[in-house]
Design an enzyme around this catalytic site. Structure first.
Site, PDB file in Angstrom:
ATOM      1  N   GLU A 227       0.879  -1.167   0.000  1.00  0.00           N
ATOM      2  CA  GLU A 227       0.000   0.000   0.000  1.00  0.00           C
ATOM      3  C   GLU A 227       0.917   1.217   0.000  1.00  0.00           C
ATOM      4  O   GLU A 227       1.641   1.468   0.967  1.00  0.00           O
ATOM      5  CB  GLU A 227      -0.899  -0.003   1.226  1.00  0.00           C
ATOM      6  CG  GLU A 227      -1.832   1.196   1.306  1.00  0.00           C
ATOM      7  CD  GLU A 227      -2.483   1.331   2.667  1.00  0.00           C
ATOM      8  OE1 GLU A 227      -2.575   2.467   3.168  1.00  0.00           O
ATOM      9  OE2 GLU A 227      -2.883   0.296   3.234  1.00  0.00           O
TER      10      GLU A 227
ATOM     11  N   CYS B  90      -4.010   7.176   5.729  1.00  0.00           N
ATOM     12  CA  CYS B  90      -3.815   6.841   4.322  1.00  0.00           C
ATOM     13  C   CYS B  90      -5.057   7.132   3.489  1.00  0.00           C
ATOM     14  O   CYS B  90      -4.978   7.224   2.262  1.00  0.00           O
ATOM     15  CB  CYS B  90      -3.416   5.380   4.175  1.00  0.00           C
ATOM     16  SG  CYS B  90      -4.489   4.241   5.066  1.00  0.00           S
TER      17      CYS B  90
END
Length: 513
Positions: free
Chosen positions: A245, A282
């Site tokens: 990620e 995020c």
């Protein structure tokens, strides 16, 4: 060669709290990986695996006060936020224990012989097995949920894979304490403690992804760091899956009707999402498309007013603080960009939220404004004022992959059967779906529920694979399918035997059984 110390640092004032460990050499990493590989077979017992995950959750709960105090001293995220994150981590461990018990992730499929079709089908029995030792790279912004005891570790252990975790340098003492809790939990379930290993240091991360016994890797962090490791994983003599990620802009589109209906509400709640955790999530909304004109102005005024009231905060480390301030300054200096709320340093270690805005035409043309479609980590967002659907489409066409995309629509647009659904929401949803792994309507993306249906991932660079790092299906990253053909029942693993002694869910001849 002298050992390189690993220090615990307080980001509030930059002081060293003490030495925690030393950076792992290639020999240390080799020993950790080989120790993990040596006990891999112990994880074959699904009952023991489930018990281990529950014991790990209990150990973390028992250590709650000490863990939160350590994490707060190393991250400045605050006890309230960290208490919630630890609770989420414990929930995640127990959820994966339930996943192990249920056995659905084994994906057992049996086809009996059938010579009435062309070509004939032999006896085929398929299920999934653990891939091997997994390297986990801890995240900076989640010292529990995406670090030592986080989703990558929990899902790998649930799959039956031992883990070697590379601690993040921003919270080494927290990492040591959390790893100790997991290693204490293993013997409680009858497993060796070496199913969880911990190493520190930048070079250790490279040695880990290159190690021939490491079978897969999970990463949460920057595009630059993640891409370097991803390339290393692909360049090995035997390439391995790298589930990374890497970064996300998390665009938001506000329709004209939504702005007219509730501009102030959208602006205020958006500010809360942007500044949550000092903007270090995020899934923070980073690029917001709002209609030009009176209603869009109302929204931006509310957003700016709310961000101006956000208290200054400490970012995770000085490097991130500097990157945030420099990044916002560079974006604000672009032609046609206005600083509605200037991002600013507040004292030697804190920063204030920022808001930039510009006409959509500047970004849609793509002339010198590419920096605005890159993530800026911290409590800030960029507002883009559009004049029509063509500009929205042009900007969305320029965006990279994202973890989330958000659509704010009016009550009328959300009502099934109205023309607005066909003309606005239904037109925008497919465009946002192409950009993100999770599409949010009339809510905000900050906050990722731990649930079986959750997907935390997205097109590159949001992630390097199509898998999720949150939710039950995260376990699939650490498994590989294998098929037995025409194999005598006595030789089959118990999961595939005809009488189904483990009572697993399975599909037989195309039907659930």
């Amino acid at each position: 060669m002298a050992a390189v110390p690993v220090w615990s640092v307080d980001p509030r004032d930059g002081t060293r709290r003490g030495q925690v460990a030393v950076e792992a050499t290639a020999a240390h990493v080799d020993a950790a990986v080989r120790s993990a590989e040596a006990v891999r077979g112990a994880l074959a017992d699904r009952t023991a695996r489930a018990a281990f995950l529950r014991a790990a959750a209990a150990e973390l709960e028992d250590d709650r006060a000490e863990l939160i105090a350590l994490a707060d001293a190393e991250t400045a995220l605050g006890p309230t936020r960290l208490d919630g994150e630890l609770a989420r981590t414990v929930t995640q461990l127990r959820a994966f224990a339930d996943t192990v018990d249920a056995g659905r992730f084994l994906d057992v499929i049996i086809d009996h012989p059938n010579d009435t079709v062309t070509p004939p089908v032999p006896d085929l029995r398929r299920y999934k097995i653990p891939i091997g030792v997994v390297a986990v790279y801890a995240a900076s912004n989640f010292p529990f949920a995406f670090s030592i005891p986080g989703g990558d570790t929990a899902s790998a252990l649930a799959a039956g894979c031992p883990v070697v975790v590379k601690a993040h340098p921003d919270h080494p003492a927290t990492s040591e304490r959390a790893a100790a809790a997991l290693r204490r939990a293993a013997p409680r379930a009858g497993l060796p403690e070496d199913v969880v290993q911990l190493v520190h240091g930048f070079d250790a991360g490279l040695h880990l992804v290159r190690h021939p016994l490491v079978a897969a890797a999970g990463f949460t962090g920057s595009i630059r760091g993640g891409r370097a490791l991803f390339d290393e994983a692909a360049a090995r003599p035997t390439p391995i899956p790298f589930h990374g990620e890497l970064g996300s802009l998390n665009p938001v589109v506000v329709t004209e009707a939504a702005a007219a209906e509730r501009a102030e509400e959208i602006g205020t709640t958006l500010a809360q999402s942007v500044s949550l955790g000092h903007g270090q999530f995020c899934v923070k909304p980073g690029l917001v498309l709002v209609p030009a004109g009176r209603h869009g102005d109302r929204l931006v005024t509310a957003l700016a007013g709310a961000l101006e009231k956000v208290p200054s905060g400490v970012l995770l480390d000085e490097r991130m603080r500097r990157a945030y301030l420099d990044g916002m300054a560079a974006r604000g200096a672009l032609p046609g960009v206005h600083a509605d709320v200037p991002a600013a340093a507040d004292g030697a270690h804190e920063v204030r939220a920022g808001l930039l805005s510009l006409p959509a035409a500047l970004l849609a043309e793509g002339d010198g404004h590419d920096l605005l479609i890159e993530e800026c980590f911290g409590p800030a967002a960029v507002v883009v004022r559009y004049t029509g659907p063509e500009e929205v489409d042009a900007i969305l066409a320029r965006l990279p992959g994202n973890l989330t995309a958000t659509l704010q629509i009016s009550r009328e647009e959300a009502e099934p059967g109205t023309r607005e659904v066909a003309g606005t929401a239904a037109r925008l949803l497919p465009r946002l779906t192409a950009l993100a792994g999770r599409v949010v309507v009339n809510a905000w993306p900050t906050g990722v529920a731990v649930a079986p249906a959750q997907h935390h991932g997205g097109p590159y660079p949001a992630s390097t694979s199509t898998s999720t790092s949150v939710g039950e299906t995260a376990v699939e990253r650490w498994l590989r399918p294998v098929v037995y053909q025409n194999t005598p029942d006595a030789l089959l693993p118990p999961e595939l035997r005809e009488d189904n002694p483990l009572r697993l869910p399975r599909r037989v001849d195309g039907h659930p059984a």
